[in-house]
Design a protein around this motif. Structure first.
Motif, PDB file in Angstrom:
ATOM      1  N   ALA A   1       0.831  -1.212   0.000  1.00 44.48           N
ATOM      2  CA  ALA A   1       0.000   0.000   0.000  1.00 44.48           C
ATOM      3  C   ALA A   1       0.860   1.255   0.000  1.00 44.48           C
ATOM      4  O   ALA A   1       0.490   2.279  -0.582  1.00 44.48           O
ATOM      5  CB  ALA A   1      -0.927  -0.014   1.211  1.00 44.48           C
ATOM      6  N   GLY A   2       2.022   1.168   0.631  1.00 43.50           N
ATOM      7  CA  GLY A   2       2.924   2.308   0.707  1.00 43.50           C
ATOM      8  C   GLY A   2       3.471   2.745  -0.633  1.00 43.50           C
ATOM      9  O   GLY A   2       3.930   3.890  -0.786  1.00 43.50           O
ATOM     10  N   LYS A   3       3.428   1.864  -1.630  1.00 48.33           N
ATOM     11  CA  LYS A   3       3.872   2.245  -2.969  1.00 48.33           C
ATOM     12  C   LYS A   3       2.934   3.277  -3.582  1.00 48.33           C
ATOM     13  O   LYS A   3       3.355   4.117  -4.384  1.00 48.33           O
ATOM     14  CB  LYS A   3       3.917   1.013  -3.879  1.00 48.33           C
ATOM     15  N   GLN A   4       1.647   3.198  -3.222  1.00 48.23           N
ATOM     16  CA  GLN A   4       0.637   4.075  -3.811  1.00 48.23           C
ATOM     17  C   GLN A   4       0.221   5.205  -2.876  1.00 48.23           C
ATOM     18  O   GLN A   4      -0.005   6.324  -3.320  1.00 48.23           O
ATOM     19  CB  GLN A   4      -0.610   3.254  -4.203  1.00 48.23           C
ATOM     20  N   GLN A   5       0.097   4.888  -1.583  1.00 48.71           N
ATOM     21  CA  GLN A   5      -0.409   5.867  -0.622  1.00 48.71           C
ATOM     22  C   GLN A   5       0.450   5.851   0.649  1.00 48.71           C
ATOM     23  O   GLN A   5       0.014   5.409   1.716  1.00 48.71           O
ATOM     24  CB  GLN A   5      -1.868   5.551  -0.263  1.00 48.71           C
ATOM     25  N   PRO A   6       1.695   6.326   0.568  1.00 56.11           N
ATOM     26  CA  PRO A   6       2.568   6.297   1.752  1.00 56.11           C
ATOM     27  C   PRO A   6       2.009   7.101   2.918  1.00 56.11           C
ATOM     28  O   PRO A   6       2.216   6.742   4.085  1.00 56.11           O
ATOM     29  CB  PRO A   6       3.889   6.886   1.239  1.00 56.11           C
ATOM     30  N   GLN A   7       1.281   8.189   2.606  1.00 62.06           N
ATOM     31  CA  GLN A   7       0.722   9.007   3.698  1.00 62.06           C
ATOM     32  C   GLN A   7      -0.316   8.216   4.485  1.00 62.06           C
ATOM     33  O   GLN A   7      -0.393   8.330   5.714  1.00 62.06           O
ATOM     34  CB  GLN A   7       0.094  10.290   3.142  1.00 62.06           C
ATOM     35  N   ALA A   8      -1.121   7.412   3.792  1.00 65.71           N
ATOM     36  CA  ALA A   8      -2.141   6.614   4.471  1.00 65.71           C
ATOM     37  C   ALA A   8      -1.490   5.572   5.373  1.00 65.71           C
ATOM     38  O   ALA A   8      -1.963   5.308   6.487  1.00 65.71           O
ATOM     39  CB  ALA A   8      -3.056   5.939   3.443  1.00 65.71           C
ATOM     40  N   VAL A   9      -0.401   4.973   4.892  1.00 64.22           N
ATOM     41  CA  VAL A   9       0.298   3.961   5.696  1.00 64.22           C
ATOM     42  C   VAL A   9       0.899   4.606   6.943  1.00 64.22           C
ATOM     43  O   VAL A   9       0.790   4.073   8.056  1.00 64.22           O
ATOM     44  CB  VAL A   9       1.383   3.265   4.855  1.00 64.22           C
TER      45      VAL A   9
END
Length: 241
Positions: A195-203
């Motif tokens: 998930a961090g590849k696409q949305q690092p802020q969310a992770v």
């Protein structure tokens, strides 16, 4: 078809590889010592030579292979299901579930959950049955089923342009964060890493308030694709917890 495939697998293996893999996987099954590239090639050849197999036939073939005492037959069943996963629907998750329960190893669960189930989920991301099934799996007594509920998000969260099912994954991960089972901890970190590849802020936003709950294996995987400053900040918080 299953009998012919088993004979081919037994003939293709080597005794040395069989002994090594049986010990490595701590397996109670027979091992022929056939390589993964050979098994994958056989799966592709079966699909090529038997065009037009429908889902019910593919699952029947997988069941025949699964009934064999040979580990490579089970691996072939997984790879065949991978070949046909794009044609599957959320109801087929119920057919995959007993195979996961009878796997007892990451070597089989990874393909069944992280590829087959994940393909169904990414192709039918908004289907209520997919959501219901994954949430049910997340509360199961069998940790391999709980792990599968997590790994089924690998494609929806890790593939560019998707990122669907994040709230559901967070709900499931929250119930498992403090589990001591290594394969659960690893799965949470693995999905967060993708998930961090696409949305690092969310992770990062998921990890920050939970830093006192996550395990070392989880956070080391989860922060891999965050920016260096974010990684350092989270790891510092983890060490101070």
């Amino acid at each position: 078809m299953a009998a012919a495939a088993e004979q081919e697998l037994r003939q293709a293996g080597t005794a040395e590889r069989a002994v090594h893999e049986k010990a490595y996987l701590k397996s109670s099954l027979e091992h022929a010592g056939a390589s993964l590239p050979l098994i994958r090639g056989l799966a592709k050849r079966i699909r090529r030579e038997h065009l037009g197999l429908d889902n019910s036939t593919v699952f029947a073939l997988a069941a025949e292979l699964w009934a064999s005492p040979l580990h490579e037959c089970r691996m072939l069943a997984v790879m065949l299901l991978e070949q046909y996963a794009d044609a599957m629907v959320p109801a087929d998750l119920d057919a995959i579930e007993p195979l996961i329960r009878d796997s007892y190893t990451w070597a089989l669960v990874g393909g069944l959950a992280g590829y087959v189930a994940a393909t169904i989920v990414v192709n039918h991301a908004n289907h209520p049955l997919a959501d219901t099934t994954l949430r049910r799996w997340g509360g199961d007594d069998d940790f391999w089923i709980r792990r599968s509920a997590l790994l089924a998000h690998l494609k929806t969260l890790g593939r560019k342009g998707d990122f669907q099912g994040w709230d559901r994954f967070c709900d499931l991960a929250d119930t498992m964060l403090e589990e001591r089972e290594f394969f659960i901890r690893k799965a949470i970190g693995w999905v967060l890493r993708e998930a961090g590849k696409q949305q690092p802020q969310a992770v990062a936003a998921f990890l920050e308030p939970r830093i006192s709950q996550v395990s070392g294996v989880t956070i080391r995987e989860a922060i891999r694709y965050l920016d260096p400053t974010g990684r350092d900040t989270l790891m510092a918080s983890y060490r101070r917890r």
